[in-house]
Write an enzyme that holds these catalytic residues in place. Structure first.
Site, PDB file in Angstrom:
ATOM      1  N   ASP A  13      -8.401 132.410 -20.210  1.00  0.00           N
ATOM      2  CA  ASP A  13      -7.116 133.096 -21.387  1.00  0.00           C
ATOM      3  C   ASP A  13      -6.248 131.885 -21.874  1.00  0.00           C
ATOM      4  O   ASP A  13      -5.935 130.786 -20.827  1.00  0.00           O
ATOM      5  CB  ASP A  13      -6.202 133.737 -20.566  1.00  0.00           C
ATOM      6  CG  ASP A  13      -5.214 134.620 -20.867  1.00  0.00           C
ATOM      7  OD1 ASP A  13      -4.859 134.386 -22.624  1.00  0.00           O
ATOM      8  OD2 ASP A  13      -4.851 135.616 -20.496  1.00  0.00           O
ATOM      9  N   ASP A  49      -5.029 139.605 -26.411  1.00  0.00           N
ATOM     10  CA  ASP A  49      -3.437 140.460 -24.798  1.00  0.00           C
ATOM     11  C   ASP A  49      -2.807 140.420 -26.110  1.00  0.00           C
ATOM     12  O   ASP A  49      -2.464 142.232 -26.860  1.00  0.00           O
ATOM     13  CB  ASP A  49      -3.447 139.730 -24.064  1.00  0.00           C
ATOM     14  CG  ASP A  49      -2.103 140.151 -23.013  1.00  0.00           C
ATOM     15  OD1 ASP A  49      -1.560 140.788 -23.801  1.00  0.00           O
ATOM     16  OD2 ASP A  49      -2.338 138.672 -22.396  1.00  0.00           O
ATOM     17  N   GLU A  82     -10.020 134.661 -24.117  1.00  0.00           N
ATOM     18  CA  GLU A  82      -8.235 136.435 -23.921  1.00  0.00           C
ATOM     19  C   GLU A  82      -7.784 134.846 -25.123  1.00  0.00           C
ATOM     20  O   GLU A  82      -7.331 133.867 -25.241  1.00  0.00           O
ATOM     21  CB  GLU A  82      -8.126 136.611 -22.935  1.00  0.00           C
ATOM     22  CG  GLU A  82      -6.371 137.227 -22.977  1.00  0.00           C
ATOM     23  CD  GLU A  82      -6.566 138.087 -21.889  1.00  0.00           C
ATOM     24  OE1 GLU A  82      -7.266 137.617 -20.641  1.00  0.00           O
ATOM     25  OE2 GLU A  82      -4.944 138.343 -21.768  1.00  0.00           O
ATOM     26  N   GLY A  96      -2.905 142.151 -16.862  1.00  0.00           N
ATOM     27  CA  GLY A  96      -0.935 142.573 -15.197  1.00  0.00           C
ATOM     28  C   GLY A  96      -0.224 141.153 -15.990  1.00  0.00           C
ATOM     29  O   GLY A  96      -0.231 140.755 -17.042  1.00  0.00           O
ATOM     30  N   LYS A 155      -7.064 130.050 -16.988  1.00  0.00           N
ATOM     31  CA  LYS A 155      -6.333 129.800 -17.614  1.00  0.00           C
ATOM     32  C   LYS A 155      -5.997 128.678 -18.281  1.00  0.00           C
ATOM     33  O   LYS A 155      -6.929 127.911 -18.053  1.00  0.00           O
ATOM     34  CB  LYS A 155      -4.341 129.552 -17.324  1.00  0.00           C
ATOM     35  CG  LYS A 155      -4.142 130.968 -16.845  1.00  0.00           C
ATOM     36  CD  LYS A 155      -3.620 132.616 -17.688  1.00  0.00           C
ATOM     37  CE  LYS A 155      -3.311 133.175 -17.070  1.00  0.00           C
ATOM     38  NZ  LYS A 155      -2.578 133.886 -19.024  1.00  0.00           N
ATOM     39  N   LYS A 166      -2.130 146.183 -21.593  1.00  0.00           N
ATOM     40  CA  LYS A 166      -0.533 146.073 -20.648  1.00  0.00           C
ATOM     41  C   LYS A 166       0.026 147.208 -21.127  1.00  0.00           C
ATOM     42  O   LYS A 166       1.389 147.389 -22.070  1.00  0.00           O
ATOM     43  CB  LYS A 166      -0.204 144.427 -19.987  1.00  0.00           C
ATOM     44  CG  LYS A 166      -1.045 143.891 -19.661  1.00  0.00           C
ATOM     45  CD  LYS A 166      -0.658 142.222 -20.243  1.00  0.00           C
ATOM     46  CE  LYS A 166      -1.310 140.654 -19.951  1.00  0.00           C
ATOM     47  NZ  LYS A 166      -0.636 140.115 -20.291  1.00  0.00           N
ATOM     48  N   SER A 186      -6.732 136.601 -11.808  1.00  0.00           N
ATOM     49  CA  SER A 186      -6.182 135.517 -12.704  1.00  0.00           C
ATOM     50  C   SER A 186      -5.350 134.278 -12.140  1.00  0.00           C
ATOM     51  O   SER A 186      -4.341 134.253 -11.943  1.00  0.00           O
ATOM     52  CB  SER A 186      -5.115 135.826 -14.099  1.00  0.00           C
ATOM     53  OG  SER A 186      -4.744 135.405 -14.970  1.00  0.00           O
ATOM     54  N   LYS A 192     -10.606 135.643 -14.009  1.00  0.00           N
ATOM     55  CA  LYS A 192     -10.252 134.174 -15.195  1.00  0.00           C
ATOM     56  C   LYS A 192      -9.136 133.484 -15.383  1.00  0.00           C
ATOM     57  O   LYS A 192      -8.241 133.060 -14.213  1.00  0.00           O
ATOM     58  CB  LYS A 192      -9.477 135.678 -15.986  1.00  0.00           C
ATOM     59  CG  LYS A 192      -8.180 135.001 -16.996  1.00  0.00           C
ATOM     60  CD  LYS A 192      -7.573 136.303 -17.077  1.00  0.00           C
ATOM     61  CE  LYS A 192      -6.057 136.011 -17.639  1.00  0.00           C
ATOM     62  NZ  LYS A 192      -5.332 137.532 -17.860  1.00  0.00           N
TER      63      LYS A 192
HETATM   64  O1  OSB Z   1      -1.885 136.737 -20.087  1.00  0.00           O
HETATM   65  O2  OSB Z   1      -2.714 137.865 -19.167  1.00  0.00           O
HETATM   66  C1  OSB Z   1      -1.606 137.370 -19.193  1.00  0.00           C
HETATM   67  C2  OSB Z   1       1.179 136.689 -16.248  1.00  0.00           C
HETATM   68  C3  OSB Z   1       2.198 136.308 -16.905  1.00  0.00           C
HETATM   69  C4  OSB Z   1       2.262 136.945 -18.654  1.00  0.00           C
HETATM   70  C5  OSB Z   1       0.636 136.561 -19.225  1.00  0.00           C
HETATM   71  C6  OSB Z   1      -0.298 136.547 -19.042  1.00  0.00           C
HETATM   72  C7  OSB Z   1      -0.576 136.376 -17.046  1.00  0.00           C
HETATM   73  C8  OSB Z   1      -1.633 136.689 -16.090  1.00  0.00           C
HETATM   74  C9  OSB Z   1      -1.610 137.394 -14.847  1.00  0.00           C
HETATM   75  O3  OSB Z   1      -2.911 136.357 -16.748  1.00  0.00           O
HETATM   76  C10 OSB Z   1      -2.094 138.432 -14.474  1.00  0.00           C
HETATM   77  C11 OSB Z   1      -1.438 138.951 -12.733  1.00  0.00           C
HETATM   78  O4  OSB Z   1      -0.959 139.842 -12.992  1.00  0.00           O
HETATM   79  O5  OSB Z   1      -2.360 139.049 -12.416  1.00  0.00           O
HETATM   80 MG    MG Z   2      -3.575 137.535 -21.435  1.00  0.00          MG
END
Ligand code: OSB
Ligand code: MG
Length: 377
Positions: free
Chosen positions: A192, A242, A217, A294, A166, A266, A138, A164
């Site tokens: 995401d 999510d 996402e 995560g 953001k 999660k 991510s 992924k």
């Molecule tokens: O939206 O998935 C998410 C990290 C913190 C809060 C929300 C998200 C995330 C990540 C990180 O996308 C995923 C990771 O732990 O590598």
């Molecule tokens: Mg997410």
């Protein structure tokens, strides 16, 4: 029978190797709550509460979770007989509203304790069937698109099976197009938004359909299902939820309403492993693919995610990267490693399969609290 005698909360601060930016904010130090439970036999189990410093992902924070565990959750579960870890979550749900991250932290530690007591790996106790899991990365929002391209290229070269990126308004379509133009149509790519959009932005999502994304996402509000259903009706790319999915009932609602076609599970967000397994089973029955998300976990939370992702219907690579992606030095031994885009499930070790590095934790602890039942001296 399972009888909890003590819960210890540890707050540790771990600097991230690189700052992580999502649509609602940036993190550079992860403030992590570790939870250590001990039962009447003196056996222990570990887990991590995924609540963050600020309530920009979920309403919970590390501080609200601390209060919830200390004042309501710990007094509720300490010194009470449970037949097994699967009884903790329904019991907590009955009398305490919300605080799912706080509940999950305690519940997951009890699962870990149970696996250790039975001398079996946590993955097996949960019903896992895989010996290794596919790894995704991510990538946060970057200062310049050039940096994003370089990072994606590096991740693909390192073997990551799913990328992924953001996005947020103004940093979406152009960036996706550049990634596709520069790196080609075959990279398994998804985005995401972490709730940064509304239905007024529908044209942005319609425009995304041409890029062959695996999924989008959580485009809309963190607690929405109805508007997501409207959006999903108008676009081809699958929506993955999510934040909106806080438990099995919300998965059912998503399915009924058509709010999305993929679920990011999660365990820390949905109240723990019992709830995660229920969601997994429902999705498997209804042909809804799931993957394990995560929360920038330390090696402890990561261990639980690895165990969960070993279940059969986790068919999409998760946000479960190796320790080195996040930390100079993790707090578990051994650290989590990736080989050929996969992480090995520690199926030959009891419990979560890694040991907490207690010396290291002591060095980076900023807060520590021992919770015991009143009945015990
Ligand atoms: O939206 O998935 C998410 C990290 C913190 C809060 C929300 C998200 C995330 C990540 C990180 O996308 C995923 C990771 O732990 O590598
Ligand atoms: Mg997410």
């Amino acid at each position: 029978m399972l009888n909890l005698r003590q819960i210890i909360l540890h707050e540790v601060h771990l600097p991230l190797i690189e700052p992580f930016t999502i649509s609602s904010g940036t993190q550079d130090v992860r403030k992590i709550m570790l939870i250590e439970v001990t039962d009447a036999d003196g056996d222990t189990g570990w887990a991590e509460c995924v609540a963050q410093e600020f309530p920009n992902y979920s309403p919970e924070t590390i501080d609200t979770a601390w209060i919830a565990i200390k004042h309501w959750i710990a007094p509720h579960v300490l010194d009470r007989a449970f037949s097994g870890p699967q009884d903790i979550f329904p019991f907590l749900q009955q009398d305490i509203r919300g605080h799912l991250m706080a509940k999950a932290g305690v519940e997951m530690a009890v699962w870990e304790l149970s696996a250790r007591k039975q001398n079996i790996p946590l993955s097996k106790l949960l019903g896992g069937t895989r010996n290794s899991i596919e790894t995704g990365i991510s990538l946060g929002i970057q200062k310049f698109p050039e940096i994003l391209i370089t990072k994606i290229k590096k991740a693909v070269d390192e073997g990551y099976r799913r990328i992924k990126m953001k996005i947020k308004p103004g940093e979406d379509i152009d960036n996706i197009r550049r990634v596709r133009d520069d790196l080609g149509p075959d990279i398994p790519l998804m985005v995401d938004a972490n709730n940064a959009y509304t239905l007024d932005d529908i044209d942005v999502f319609k425009a995304m359909d041409e890029f062959g994304l695996l999924m989008i996402e959580q485009p809309l509000a963190w607690d929405d299902l109805v508007r997501h259903a409207e959006l999903q009706r108008q676009i081809k790319t699958p929506i993955c939820l999510d934040e909106s999915i806080t438990g099995i009932e919300r998965v059912e609602d998503m399915h009924t309403l058509g709010s999305g076609r993929i679920v990011n599970i999660k365990p820390g967000r949905v109240g723990g492993l019992t709830s995660s397994i229920a969601m997994h089973d429902y999705c498997m029955k209804h042909n809804i693919p799931v993957w394990c998300g995560g929360m920038l976990e330390s090696g402890v939370g990561r261990a639980h995610n690895v165990a969960l992702a070993s279940l059969t219907n986790f068919t999409i690579p998760g946000d479960i990267s190796p320790s080195k992606r996040y930390w100079e030095k993790d707090i578990v031994i051994p650290e989590w490693e990736m080989h050929d885009g996969e992480i090995t499930v520690p199926v030959d070790k009891p419990g979560m399969g890694v040991e907490v590095d207690r010396d290291r934790i002591e060095n980076i602890t900023v807060r520590h609290e021992i919770l015991k039942s009143q009945n015990i001296s």
